[in-house]
Design a protein around this motif. Structure first.
Motif, short mmCIF file in Angstrom:
data_model
loop_
_atom_site.label_atom_id
_atom_site.label_comp_id
_atom_site.label_asym_id
_atom_site.label_seq_id
_atom_site.Cartn_x
_atom_site.Cartn_y
_atom_site.Cartn_z
N VAL A 62 0.84 -1.20 0.00
CA VAL A 62 0.00 0.00 0.00
C VAL A 62 0.87 1.25 0.00
O VAL A 62 1.86 1.32 0.74
N ASP A 63 0.48 2.21 -0.82
CA ASP A 63 1.14 3.52 -0.84
C ASP A 63 0.07 4.60 -0.74
O ASP A 63 -0.92 4.57 -1.49
N GLU A 64 0.26 5.55 0.16
CA GLU A 64 -0.64 6.69 0.26
C GLU A 64 -0.27 7.68 -0.84
O GLU A 64 0.90 7.94 -1.09
N VAL A 65 -1.30 8.20 -1.51
CA VAL A 65 -1.11 9.16 -2.60
C VAL A 65 -2.10 10.30 -2.41
O VAL A 65 -3.10 10.15 -1.70
N PRO A 66 -1.85 11.45 -3.04
CA PRO A 66 -2.82 12.55 -2.92
C PRO A 66 -4.17 12.19 -3.54
O PRO A 66 -4.22 11.55 -4.59
N ARG A 67 -5.23 12.56 -2.87
CA ARG A 67 -6.58 12.35 -3.43
C ARG A 67 -6.79 13.40 -4.52
O ARG A 67 -6.45 14.56 -4.34
N PRO A 68 -7.33 13.00 -5.65
CA PRO A 68 -7.52 13.95 -6.76
C PRO A 68 -8.38 15.15 -6.36
O PRO A 68 -9.39 15.00 -5.67
N ASP A 69 -7.97 16.33 -6.80
CA ASP A 69 -8.75 17.54 -6.56
C ASP A 69 -10.11 17.43 -7.24
O ASP A 69 -10.22 16.92 -8.35
N GLY A 70 -11.14 17.90 -6.56
CA GLY A 70 -12.47 17.95 -7.14
C GLY A 70 -13.25 16.65 -7.06
O GLY A 70 -14.41 16.63 -7.45
N LEU A 71 -12.65 15.58 -6.57
CA LEU A 71 -13.37 14.32 -6.45
C LEU A 71 -14.21 14.37 -5.17
O LEU A 71 -13.68 14.57 -4.09
N PRO A 72 -15.53 14.22 -5.29
CA PRO A 72 -16.39 14.33 -4.11
C PRO A 72 -16.06 13.28 -3.05
O PRO A 72 -15.67 12.16 -3.40
N GLY A 80 -4.45 9.25 -10.19
CA GLY A 80 -3.50 9.92 -11.07
C GLY A 80 -2.07 9.55 -10.72
O GLY A 80 -1.14 10.32 -10.98
N ALA A 81 -1.88 8.39 -10.12
CA ALA A 81 -0.55 7.93 -9.70
C ALA A 81 0.01 6.96 -10.74
O ALA A 81 0.41 5.84 -10.43
N ASP A 82 0.05 7.41 -11.99
CA ASP A 82 0.45 6.54 -13.10
C ASP A 82 1.82 5.92 -12.92
O ASP A 82 2.02 4.75 -13.24
N ASP A 83 2.78 6.71 -12.43
CA ASP A 83 4.14 6.18 -12.25
C ASP A 83 4.16 5.06 -11.21
O ASP A 83 4.83 4.05 -11.40
N LEU A 84 3.44 5.25 -10.12
CA LEU A 84 3.38 4.23 -9.07
C LEU A 84 2.66 2.98 -9.56
O LEU A 84 3.10 1.86 -9.28
N VAL A 85 1.59 3.15 -10.30
CA VAL A 85 0.88 2.00 -10.87
C VAL A 85 1.80 1.24 -11.80
O VAL A 85 1.90 0.00 -11.74
N ALA A 86 2.53 1.95 -12.66
CA ALA A 86 3.48 1.30 -13.58
C ALA A 86 4.58 0.57 -12.81
O ALA A 86 4.98 -0.54 -13.20
N GLU A 87 5.04 1.16 -11.71
CA GLU A 87 6.07 0.51 -10.88
C GLU A 87 5.54 -0.79 -10.28
O GLU A 87 6.22 -1.82 -10.30
N ARG A 88 4.32 -0.74 -9.75
CA ARG A 88 3.72 -1.94 -9.15
C ARG A 88 3.50 -3.02 -10.21
O ARG A 88 3.74 -4.20 -9.97
N LEU A 89 3.05 -2.64 -11.39
CA LEU A 89 2.86 -3.61 -12.47
C LEU A 89 4.19 -4.23 -12.88
O LEU A 89 4.27 -5.43 -13.12
N ALA A 90 5.24 -3.42 -12.93
CA ALA A 90 6.57 -3.94 -13.29
C ALA A 90 7.05 -4.97 -12.27
O ALA A 90 7.73 -5.93 -12.63
#
Length: 149
Positions: A62-72, A80-90
């Motif tokens: 688990v990694d804590e990431v910023p919650r997207p702005d404007g998401l209720p 929006g943590a594309d780099d972290l998702v790519a790292e986990r997939l790798a």
């Protein structure tokens, strides 16, 4: 009470589910969130759930990431943590996206419950929902083809 359920990859809330190069089953999400109050409106997480090849729980990363702005508050959405998702997939090596049959589990990480929690409706039927965020709930026949959001 369900001992196993199926997670089927889709283009909605389940983009990453399948089998890793080492044979373990996985589910990866960047839509996990805890409920909070404004202005914080909760915390977002990227979570990689791993089961052994036989579908028994193995580990969670688990990694804590910023919650997207404007998401209720109370709504799931990509962090929006594309780099972290790519790292986990790798980390999974040559993985295959495919339906997986796994056992539900929960585990606390830094005081937050993660996993797939079994619950029961008032009518006695069971469901399995993702934690944190409760934005996916599976139900009988446990085939993963339909879920509530």
């Amino acid at each position: 009470m369900p001992e196993r359920f199926t997670i089927v990859p889709d283009d909605y809330h389940v983009p990453y589910a399948g089998t890793a190069a080492d044979g373990r089953k996985f589910f990866l999400s960047e839509e996990l969130f805890s409920f909070g109050t404004a202005p914080d409106a909760g915390t977002a997480y990227v979570g990689l759930f791993l089961w052994r090849a036989d579908g028994t729980f193995d580990e969670i990363r688990v990694d804590e990431v910023p919650r997207p702005d404007g998401l209720p508050p109370g709504q799931a959405g990509p962090a929006g943590a594309d780099d972290l998702v790519a790292e986990r997939l790798a980390e999974l090596g040559d993985y295959v996206l495919e339906p997986i049959e796994v056992e539900p589990f929960t585990e606390k990480v830094d005081g937050v419950t993660f996993g797939w929690k079994v619950g029961r409706y008032d009518d006695g039927s069971y469901y399995i929902n993702i934690e944190p965020g409760d934005f996916i709930a599976y139900y009988e026949p446990w085939d993963g083809l339909d879920y509530d959001t």
